[in-house]
Motif scaffolding. Structure first.
Motif, PDB file in Angstrom:
ATOM      1  N   GLU A 171     -35.163 -15.518  76.777  1.00  0.00           N
ATOM      2  CA  GLU A 171     -36.325 -15.182  75.945  1.00  0.00           C
ATOM      3  C   GLU A 171     -37.136 -14.001  76.492  1.00  0.00           C
ATOM      4  O   GLU A 171     -38.353 -13.967  76.375  1.00  0.00           O
ATOM      5  CB  GLU A 171     -37.230 -16.427  75.772  1.00  0.00           C
ATOM      6  N   GLU A 230     -34.989 -24.593  83.300  1.00  0.00           N
ATOM      7  CA  GLU A 230     -36.158 -24.865  82.462  1.00  0.00           C
ATOM      8  C   GLU A 230     -36.433 -26.363  82.475  1.00  0.00           C
ATOM      9  O   GLU A 230     -35.518 -27.163  82.288  1.00  0.00           O
ATOM     10  CB  GLU A 230     -35.901 -24.390  81.028  1.00  0.00           C
ATOM     11  N   HIS A 236     -42.622 -22.745  82.308  1.00  0.00           N
ATOM     12  CA  HIS A 236     -41.581 -23.731  82.003  1.00  0.00           C
ATOM     13  C   HIS A 236     -40.221 -23.234  82.470  1.00  0.00           C
ATOM     14  O   HIS A 236     -39.305 -24.016  82.673  1.00  0.00           O
ATOM     15  CB  HIS A 236     -41.552 -24.045  80.504  1.00  0.00           C
ATOM     16  N   HIS A 237     -40.076 -21.941  82.640  1.00  0.00           N
ATOM     17  CA  HIS A 237     -38.863 -21.380  83.249  1.00  0.00           C
ATOM     18  C   HIS A 237     -39.049 -21.330  84.764  1.00  0.00           C
ATOM     19  O   HIS A 237     -40.125 -20.974  85.239  1.00  0.00           O
ATOM     20  CB  HIS A 237     -38.628 -19.940  82.786  1.00  0.00           C
ATOM     21  N   HIS A 254     -31.009 -25.369  79.905  1.00  0.00           N
ATOM     22  CA  HIS A 254     -31.493 -24.304  79.040  1.00  0.00           C
ATOM     23  C   HIS A 254     -30.597 -24.332  77.832  1.00  0.00           C
ATOM     24  O   HIS A 254     -29.751 -25.221  77.708  1.00  0.00           O
ATOM     25  CB  HIS A 254     -31.517 -22.936  79.732  1.00  0.00           C
TER      26      HIS A 254
HETATM   27 MN    MN Z   1     -36.304 -20.950  77.662  1.00  0.00          MN
END
Ligand code: MN
Length: 500
Positions: free
Chosen positions: A305, A331, A446-447, A348
């Motif tokens: 992303e 993640e 979150h990553h 992920h």
């Molecule tokens: Mn992600």
């Protein structure tokens, strides 16, 4: 030992006052200390002995050389005898490489019954190093101090951990990162100040249109891609439908084309990290999955992303991973609050690195359910149990912050027959509840980068070298103290940056 990732220069301080005979002994003992360290330090670096430093001119010259020399990634200093510290000021001011102060002496034990003034004059680090350390403290430079005899295990471990951090710093300073597509729409934590990242960490974050990749994929020949699928069949357990002759083999061939094209673009541009964005795939037919996993296994950093900070941290941490260790993009995906010890299931969409796998990965194809593209090929496996940590780099507006949480990677409580992606299950310390509260108070992403082998000390040393705030969450985390730590750190960093 793995291929060296750089030299660490070993600098011994003294002065001319002692006379030639003593200085000869100083040099001999310093070489012995170095060889004892060499036997202990397990990082892939070369420890390089330099002649004993006796004058301000010699000190400045060697520090300038260390700063200039691309192979030198750090210096260790030790004042074998007394080396008046004003002699070190101009040299230290010229030094741009990471600094470790080893506080040691040649002999481990005192020869009590024969101890005389000659011995006392030769073995003066106890006060020589304090004089030097006083000056270094006054400069305020980042440095690590390691105390003990070079044959002690803890001395070797601490220097090893710092050596890995010096490797990570070199990676960061030279990192070029390719972004295929921009940031995922509206996502905050994956965004950030790329100019600040280069100023602070040296890394260059560069934009490449995703169709640069898509067009390169189209140019890869079927024959070349077929050859790579044969490698997959040897290295992994490939699902029958994807094998040569299988109904969906063409999807694997396309996955191989992505890998070939992606690798070629990264190599041509000198990139060691990259990002993709499932929302922004241009004319690519599949979200890159298998290709990303294989490139990560080779040491490339990756972030999904458009997450360039996690990708950069991934490349840095991969360079700091001891041989045989595992480090992956990760993640926090979903929780098991109980029964039993609460756990996090991390994964992920596709892109988890097989270096953390506990089994031979299986290549499969499944729908993605998001992004509107063809089904992507990916490796599926479960991370092997280990102690480890998850680490993120966030931009909190006026500065960067690294957050690290100690974790215990465990076997999943039950089999996961319906989960079509690689995953890791872990128990964060001190508990899931306290870890998640602390992580979110600190603004963690979150990553993350999950590692089963880059030590907490290496991450701490890296943050110190980089001058980036570090927040550690571990078994000792107490939330009341943690909140205060964040407040103090915030005040400190604003003040330090303002006067820096
Ligand atoms: Mn992600």
């Amino acid at each position: 030992m793995a291929v060296s990732k750089g030299q660490i220069w070993f600098l011994t301080g003294s002065q001319n006052l002692y006379g030639e005979d003593t200085l000869k002994q100083v040099a001999e003992q310093s070489k012995t200390v170095l060889s004892q360290l060499e036997a202990q330090v397990s990082a892939p670096v070369d420890l390089v002995w330099k002649p004993v430093l006796k004058t301000p001119e010699m000190i400045r010259e060697v520090m300038l050389e260390a700063s200039r020399d691309e192979n030198c990634i750090g210096v260790i200093t030790w004042m074998h005898t007394f080396s008046p510290a004003k002699m070190w000021i101009n040299g230290l001011n010229a030094l741009t490489k990471p600094l470790l102060h080893l506080h040691t002496q040649a002999g481990q034990s005192l020869p009590w019954s024969t101890l005389d003034m000659d011995f006392m004059n030769l073995n003066q680090a106890a006060h020589g190093d304090r004089e030097y350390a006083h000056l270094v403290a006054r400069t305020g430079m980042a440095r690590k101090i390691v105390v003990g005899h070079p044959t002690e295990k803890s001395v070797g471990e601490r220097i090893t951990n710092w050596s890995f951090a010096a490797i990570g710093w070199k990676t960061s300073q030279n990192l070029k990162l390719a972004r295929f597509g921009d940031n995922m729409r509206f996502v905050a934590v994956t965004d950030g100040d790329k100019v600040a990242a280069q100023l602070k960490l040296g890394m260059s974050i560069e934009q490449l249109g995703v169709n640069t990749l898509a067009e390169a994929v189209e140019k890869v020949s079927d024959a070349e891609a077929e050859k790579l699928t044969q490698v997959y069949e040897v290295e992994y357990d490939v699902a029958a439908e994807l094998r040569a002759g299988g109904a969906r083999h063409e999807s694997l061939v396309y996955g191989a084309k992505i890998e070939i094209a992606l690798r070629a673009i990264l190599e041509a541009g000198g990139f060691h990290a990259f990002t993709s964005n499932f929302e922004d795939l241009g004319t690519l037919r599949q979200l890159p999955g298998l290709a990303v996993q294989r490139l990560m296994a080779e040491g490339y950093g990756f972030g999904g992303e458009g997450d360039w900070k996690t990708s950069a941290m991934g490349a840095i941490m991969k360079s700091m991973t001891p041989a045989g260790g595992g480090t992956s993009f990760m993640e926090d995906y979903t929780y098991h609050f109980g029964p039993g010890t609460p756990k996090i299931l991390g994964a992920h969409m596709l892109e988890v690195c097989p270096t953390i796998s506990g089994q031979k990965p299986r290549i499969e194809i499944h729908p993605l359910g998001i992004g509107g593209k063809e089904d992507p090929v990916r490796m599926v496996f479960t991370a092997k149990p280990s102690e480890g940590r998850v680490v993120c780099l966030v931009d909190i507006g006026d500065r960067f912050r690294i957050i690290s949480n100690e974790i215990k990677i465990v076997e999943p409580t039950e089999d996961l027959p319906k989960l079509p992606v690689a995953r890791a299950v872990w128990e964060p310390l001190p508990t899931l509840a306290a870890s998640a509260e602390a992580w979110m108070l600190a603004g963690g992403s979150h990553h993350t980068v999950l590692t089963n082998s880059v030590s907490a000390e290496t991450i701490e040393d890296f943050a110190r070298i980089a001058g980036v705030e570090l927040v550690q969450i571990d078994a000792d985390t107490n939330l009341r103290a943690f909140r205060k730590e964040l407040q103090y750190a915030s005040a400190y960093h604003r003040f330090a940056d303002a006067i820096g």
